[in-house]
Design a protein around this motif. Structure first.
Motif, short mmCIF file in Angstrom:
data_model
loop_
_atom_site.label_atom_id
_atom_site.label_comp_id
_atom_site.label_asym_id
_atom_site.label_seq_id
_atom_site.Cartn_x
_atom_site.Cartn_y
_atom_site.Cartn_z
N GLN A 82 -1.06 7.06 10.93
CA GLN A 82 -0.34 5.90 10.96
C GLN A 82 0.86 5.95 12.11
O GLN A 82 1.04 5.36 12.64
N GLY A 108 -7.04 -0.67 10.36
CA GLY A 108 -8.47 -0.16 9.80
C GLY A 108 -8.99 0.59 10.84
O GLY A 108 -8.56 0.38 12.04
N TYR A 133 -2.68 6.78 -0.76
CA TYR A 133 -3.13 7.90 0.09
C TYR A 133 -1.89 8.42 1.05
O TYR A 133 -1.74 9.72 0.93
N ASN A 186 -3.74 -3.51 3.11
CA ASN A 186 -3.37 -3.28 4.51
C ASN A 186 -3.29 -4.25 5.26
O ASN A 186 -2.95 -4.06 6.43
N HIS A 229 -4.95 1.78 -2.80
CA HIS A 229 -4.81 1.55 -1.66
C HIS A 229 -4.43 2.16 -0.56
O HIS A 229 -3.98 3.53 -1.11
N TYR A 230 -4.26 2.05 0.68
CA TYR A 230 -4.17 3.01 1.61
C TYR A 230 -2.46 3.74 1.40
O TYR A 230 -2.40 4.80 1.54
N LYS A 231 -1.82 2.91 0.97
CA LYS A 231 -0.22 3.27 0.66
C LYS A 231 -0.29 4.45 -0.32
O LYS A 231 0.38 5.32 -0.18
N SER A 274 1.07 7.55 6.76
CA SER A 274 0.16 8.62 6.74
C SER A 274 0.24 9.26 8.33
O SER A 274 0.89 8.62 9.19
N SER A 311 -13.64 0.77 7.84
CA SER A 311 -12.99 -0.43 7.34
C SER A 311 -13.72 -1.54 7.65
O SER A 311 -13.77 -2.58 6.68
N HIS A 317 -6.86 -6.77 -0.06
CA HIS A 317 -6.49 -5.54 0.67
C HIS A 317 -4.98 -5.40 1.23
O HIS A 317 -4.66 -6.32 2.16
#
Length: 210
Positions: free
Chosen positions: A44, A169, A200, A90, A196-198, A41, A173, A88
């Motif tokens: 990130q 996080g 997004y 992440n 999960h965050y991936k 992201s 988080s 999780h």
């Protein structure tokens, strides 16, 4: 666009403008298919760049220290965090450069160790210095990017320490992990995670490409 809000200050006019505009196609957020690597992201990418530029920096560590009273079940402590790491993605993610592009890799499993230390027999021990030893730089290529320690400072008295890299996080988080840890520690079931965050990160990349 922001200018449209000023051109159409009433809700009625703004609604007409929105309905009449040719809005970009909405890309729903949904689970993505498994692949070796996933994009980062925007947030990130920024964290990856600044951390790799200064790999020995702890500026983006997010340490958290809490005092606990009573005698916790150490084995249950470990099991609860093991379950969090499994739950999780992440917490099982590493970050790399592939063909000049920063990517994230989700690992099916990683080695997680709860660090335990008993200094209750030496009451003059400087616990601040002990905590400082846990705040070390993270290598973004080596998951998990989280450290957990339980330090017994006296009978019925503990320090519970968590350090997590900000790419893993944020404050929200931390609150989620803390809440879920308590539930898992007390053997309360948690509902499965759909996203999960991936997911997004991929969604955000697709929006930029449309």
């Amino acid at each position: 666009a922001l200018e449209e809000i000023f051109k159409h200050p009433t809700i009625r006019d703004l609604a007409r403008t929105i309905n009449a505009s040719s809005a970009r196609q909405f890309i729903p957020l949904s689970p993505v298919k498994s692949r070796p690597y996933y994009p980062l992201s925007s947030a990130q990418k920024r964290l990856y760049i600044v951390q790799t530029a200064k790999p020995f920096s702890t500026n983006y560590n997010g340490p958290l220290v809490m005092k606990l009273t009573g005698e916790p079940d150490i084995d249950q402590f470990r099991e609860a965090f093991d379950e969090l790491v499994i739950r999780h993605e992440n917490l099982r993610t590493s970050y790399h450069q592939i063909d000049g592009r920063a990517v994230q890799q989700i690992h099916p499993n990683v080695e997680f160790h709860l660090q335990y230390q008993d200094v209750s027999a030496t009451p003059d021990t400087d616990t601040v210095k002990i905590i400082e030893t846990f705040i070390r730089p993270f290598d973004l290529a080596l998951p998990p990017l989280i450290r957990v320690a339980l330090i017994k400072t006296a009978p019925q008295s503990y320090l519970f320490f968590v350090d997590m890299h900000h790419i893993t996080g944020d404050g929200t988080s931390n609150n989620i992990l803390k809440d879920e840890f308590l539930k898992l520690y007390n053997r309360q079931p948690l509902p499965p995670l759909r996203l999960h965050y991936k997911d997004y990160a991929v969604w955000q990349q697709q929006r930029k490409e449309t």
